[in-house]
Write a protein that holds these residues in place. Structure first.
Motif, mmCIF file in Angstrom:
data_model
loop_
_atom_site.group_PDB
_atom_site.id
_atom_site.type_symbol
_atom_site.label_atom_id
_atom_site.label_comp_id
_atom_site.label_asym_id
_atom_site.label_seq_id
_atom_site.Cartn_x
_atom_site.Cartn_y
_atom_site.Cartn_z
ATOM 1 N N PRO A 74 -2.635 -3.614 6.686
ATOM 2 C CA PRO A 74 -3.451 -2.483 7.125
ATOM 3 C C PRO A 74 -4.112 -1.810 5.917
ATOM 4 O O PRO A 74 -3.487 -1.671 4.876
ATOM 5 N N PRO A 75 -5.384 -1.450 6.065
ATOM 6 C CA PRO A 75 -6.110 -0.914 4.923
ATOM 7 C C PRO A 75 -5.721 0.540 4.632
ATOM 8 O O PRO A 75 -5.085 1.195 5.451
ATOM 9 N N ILE A 76 -6.114 0.998 3.455
ATOM 10 C CA ILE A 76 -5.911 2.404 3.094
ATOM 11 C C ILE A 76 -7.205 3.127 3.411
ATOM 12 O O ILE A 76 -8.252 2.817 2.842
ATOM 13 N N VAL A 77 -7.148 4.038 4.345
ATOM 14 C CA VAL A 77 -8.385 4.665 4.808
ATOM 15 C C VAL A 77 -8.458 6.112 4.330
ATOM 16 O O VAL A 77 -7.514 6.884 4.508
ATOM 17 N N GLN B 177 0.383 -2.193 -0.736
ATOM 18 C CA GLN B 177 -0.119 -3.065 0.330
ATOM 19 C C GLN B 177 -0.407 -4.476 -0.175
ATOM 20 O O GLN B 177 -0.587 -5.390 0.613
ATOM 21 N N ILE B 189 -2.296 3.490 6.966
ATOM 22 C CA ILE B 189 -2.233 4.411 5.837
ATOM 23 C C ILE B 189 -3.493 5.262 5.834
ATOM 24 O O ILE B 189 -4.600 4.743 5.747
#
Lengths: 373, 495
Positions: A74-77, B177, B189
């Motif tokens: 999951p990306p860091i948004v 990640q 996140i």
């Protein structure tokens, strides 16, 4: 001879088709390139149009990952909430609106009106919460059919995203019929359950990109298509139009309108006195003869001949139709499921917002209509 | 040869052109009758009417294709959405892959005692402000958590930061990640950036000063609410609030707290201290049980007043979770509390869903986490503290401590200087006497030689008794004048 045959094939239709195909491919490549750059651009500005992972705010649509490849991390948004605006011109500023509806019964007119909203649909997210009852199941099925139809239909009518929640109700009343629902002794439990449903819906669907929250009851079946722009135009934290009901007056033999939502009011000294004498867990209710509060009710202030833009300050609001700036909710203003200053649910919400220095306003001459049972 | 040659092209041409259902090669036994290349023998492929029909059909088809293409590319809004079928790749380039409708059942995310078995998702919230120095420690804690990482969603709210918190946070998260093991990667996140324009400094002194408390607590509450309302999803069963400046906490803290199956639960929070301050100290005084005194006090205060715990100004006589700690007590012991501290709160997501939040106003005379506890109680949720389950907050010396430490440092330096001076003096003395002691050594050696000689002589003469008095004389003088030499002398007597 082979030569004449190949010549025979090169007729104008072939050329035209080939030409169309070429143009088609060009447009296809260019358009897909454009859309990808637009998406990354909007992510930078913080008002993301889409999410790249299923783990994302429900107020955003997300891009499905292909079934045959392993899911990426999951990306860091980043969400730049400083850039989020709630202004007088929401369309110009591309402000997103979240329309929330606690749904117990589904009315086709409700959905039709929603589709008629002139606010850009790609800026509108919808959220529903439906109780797990027999009635709820029916409403769920009906809603699902309409949602599927709309979201796979023409793009301009499609909403940005739709979230549908189901939850067991804590105090299931035997019937959602009008008479049962409005009995005074049932009110506290009913409105507490309602408040919890509203809060569940609000806090799980409000995303970091939401600018406005529009509360709309499922039985509101008529309003102007410019509703959102009109209400936002007042640029106030909380604004409620006047909720009326159309009915057939059997005495006058004519179609008339009558006030419906009595929860929009300006406080009175009598009500304050009543509250002061009450126990900690008692609540004040509006619209019951047993409890005269002498509050000024917005429902009775409608004047067809007066300025339709009139705005008054309110101390209690109803939830039929209510436009709220998202920051009011973010600051913590919610629908108390317990007596808060002897008020509960939407009326308590206005009070809590007031404690957080947000003011509520009402539009006595701007009408929306409630379903007539 | 020529006629033969001339006949072959005809046959070849025939082969490349139409077979017309006949063999292309002349069979060996084939007669001229069946193998004819006369043009008039060919059947017309179709009649003129069918040809016209076909042309018309082609034109219609082309027209339709043209219209469809124009509609398809010029008005993309009209493209049908066929869902995730293979056909959808043709109809709409990218929005078929876009999922706009989500269904959730909130009954599945109520939170249970064994969430890790039921794959319950946790939202971990951390409000940050000028927190860069603490981030490495915080991330080492994150990596060590034993709760399945893919079930933990992280949400940070960075506000009014003047240091490089955001940059560092982003780098650390990317690192996290990038872990090749998918089980080590965290879930969603989000980093929210929102400045509230807080005037209060975040340093220890201004943070904990009494006057600043009410305002500070209210803006902290606001930040927490913004974070939660933006990050809570319908998939969350639990919400865990954790301060970044926790120094020591068990890796299993999520499971440990979850096992109790309470709506809101907090551990005890202490902090280590330097030895001169007693070694350790209760840190979080916001977890307490309500007292009659405090309720009476609350009634006397005006609507907007906020009672803050741990200050002499408001003597509440409440039992604090922190003071009830017994290092050897049962870590599973529970205690009902009314106010909670915000260092490490595990709460069921349904608590937040039902509307309980961190009041940024005076709620029953309390704000932020204490108000949160009060509100949760008001909505009949269970609020519990664990007095003997302790996590340790980072020790940041207060201004007084720093002054004290400076004094101590000064004292230490003075002492050191004094000791140095003393040592120098001693060294000097030693130096001075060193030459002498070496003199003595020489003399001693001489004496010993003499003694040896005398011994030898005595041995020879068999008169040992005369030797001893001679040896003792110099030893006595040595003791008087140089302590250092004494030790060397001591082993002498046995000789």
């Amino acid at each position: 001879m082979p030569a004449p045959r190949s010549l025979r094939r090169q007729n104008p239709i072939t050329f035209v088709l080939a030409g169309i195909l070429c143009i088609g491919f060009f447009i296809f490549f260019f358009s897909s390139g454009d859309s990808s750059t637009a998406a990354s651009g909007s992510e930078k500005s913080g008002i993301g149009k889409t999410a790249s992972n299923v783990l994302s705010p429900p107020s955003l649509p997300f891009r499905k990952s292909k079934a045959n490849e392993p899911a990426p991390a999951p990306p860091i948004v980043h969400y730049y909430m400083n850039n989020l605006t709630t202004s007088r011109n929401p369309v110009e500023n591309q402000e997103t609106v979240l329309i929330l509806t606690p749904l117990a019964r589904f009315y086709q007119e409700y959905w039709d009106n929603l589709l008629k909203l002139s606010y850009p649909h790609d800026l509108i997210s919808l959220g529903f919460i439906i109780p797990k009852t027999k009635e709820g199941n029916a409403a769920y099925t009906a809603l699902q059919a309409q949602v599927t139809k709309t979201q796979s239909g023409t793009k301009s009518k499609r909403f940005k995203s739709v979230t549908i929640l189901r939850q067991d109700t804590e105090s299931p009343l035997q019937s959602q019929s009008e008479a049962e629902r409005h009995k005074m002794e049932n009110q506290k439990a009913r409105r507490a359950a309602m408040a919890k449903a509203r809060n569940s819906l609000l806090f799980t669907t409000m995303g970091p990109t939401t600018s406005w929250v529009l509360w709309m009851d499922a039985d509101i079946i008529e309003y102007p298509p410019n509703l959102i722009q009109d209400l936002a135009g007042y640029d106030v934290p909380i604004v409620a139009p006047n909720c009326y009901q159309r009915y057939y007056n059997t005495e006058k033999k004519a179609n008339e309108i009558r006030p419906y939502d009595y929860n929009n009011w300006v406080d009175s000294p009598t009500a304050k006195e009543l509250a002061a004498k009450m126990g900690k867990d008692d609540i004040l209710l509006e619209g019951y003869a047993e409890m005269p509060t002498y509050r000024s009710l917005m429902a009775h202030m409608y004047d067809a001949s007066a300025d339709p833009g009139t705005k008054i300050k309110l101390d209690g609001v109803g939830g039929a139709v209510l436009l709220v700036k998202a920051e009011v909710h973010r600051d913590g203003a919610m629908f108390p499921a317990f007596p808060f200053y002897h008020l509960i649910e939407t009326e308590g919400f206005a009070k809590m917002a007031n404690r957080l220095n947000w003011e509520s306003f009402g539009l006595p001459n701007y009408l929306v209509y409630h379903y007539n049972e | 040869m020529l006629p033969l040659h001339a006949s072959t092209p005809k046959g070849k041409m025939h082969r490349t052109a139409y077979s017309n259902g006949q063999a292309a090669y002349p069979t060996l036994g084939g007669s001229g009758g069946t193998f004819s290349i006369q043009p008039h023998k060919f059947q017309p492929r179709s009649g003129p009417t069918s040809l016209r029909n076909r042309k018309l059909g082609k034109r219609l088809l082309a027209l339709f294709a043209f219209c469809a293409t124009v509609l398809f590319f010029v008005f993309p809004n009209l493209r049908p959405n066929l869902g995730p079928s293979p056909l959808s790749y043709l109809t709409s380039s990218d929005d078929s892959q876009l999922e706009t409708v989500r269904y959730y059942d909130l009954n599945n995310v109520q939170g249970t005692a064994r969430g890790w078995e039921r794959e319950e998702r946790i939202l971990l919230c951390a409000p940050l402000r000028d927190a860069a120095p603490h981030l490495p420690m915080f991330f080492s804690h994150l990596k060590n958590l034993t709760y399945p990482h893919n079930l933990i969603d992280l949400a940070f709210l960075v506000g009014d930061s003047k240091d490089n918190t955001i940059q560092l946070l982003t780098d650390k998260l990317n690192e996290l990640q990038a872990d090749p093991e998918p089980k080590q990667q965290f879930g969603e996140i989000s980093i929210m950036e929102k400045d509230f324009g807080q005037k209060v400094n975040q340093d220890v002194e201004s943070r904990h000063g009494f006057a600043a408390q009410a305002g500070r607590r209210k803006s902290m509450a606001q930040a927490r609410n913004w974070l939660l309302s933006a990050a809570l999803r319908p998939t969350h069963s639990w919400v865990y609030w954790r301060d970044v400046d926790v120094e020591t906490a068990p890796f299993t803290i999520l499971e440990d707290l979850m096992r109790h199956n309470k709506d809101v639960i907090v551990p005890n929070v202490w902090r280590p201290l330097p030895d001169w301050l007693g070694g350790e100290q209760p840190y979080d005084l916001n977890s307490w049980q309500e007292s009659e005194t405090a309720l009476a006090l609350a009634d006397t205060l005006d609507e907007d007043a906020v009672i803050v715990e741990g200050y002499a100004e408001y003597a509440t006589w409440r039992p604090h979770l922190a003071y009830l700690r017994d290092p050897y007590g049962d870590p599973d012991m529970e205690m009902e509390i009314d106010g909670v501290g915000g260092v490490s709160i595990l709460a069921k997501a349904k608590v937040f869903r039902s509307g309980v939040h961190f009041p940024a106003f005076s709620f029953e005379k309390h704000a932020e986490t204490e108000g949160f506890g009060k509100m949760a109680k008001r909505m009949k949720f269970s609020v519990v503290g664990l007095p003997h389950y302790t996590i340790w907050h980072l020790y940041e010396p207060s201004v007084d401590d720093i002054r004290h430490m400076e004094e101590m440092e000064k004292e230490r330096k003075a002492k050191e200087a004094e000791e140095n001076a003393k040592k120098e003096r001693m060294d000097k003395i030693k130096d001075q006497f060193d030459s002498k002691s070496s003199d003595w050594e020489k003399e001693k050696a001489e004496v010993q030689n003499m003694v040896q000689k005398a011994k030898d002589e005595a041995k020879q003469a068999e008169k040992p008794k005369e030797v001893e008095p001679k040896k003792e004389e110099p030893t006595k003088e040595e003791i008087h004048e140089a302590r250092g030499a004494e030790e060397k002398k001591k082993p002498q007597p046995p000789k």
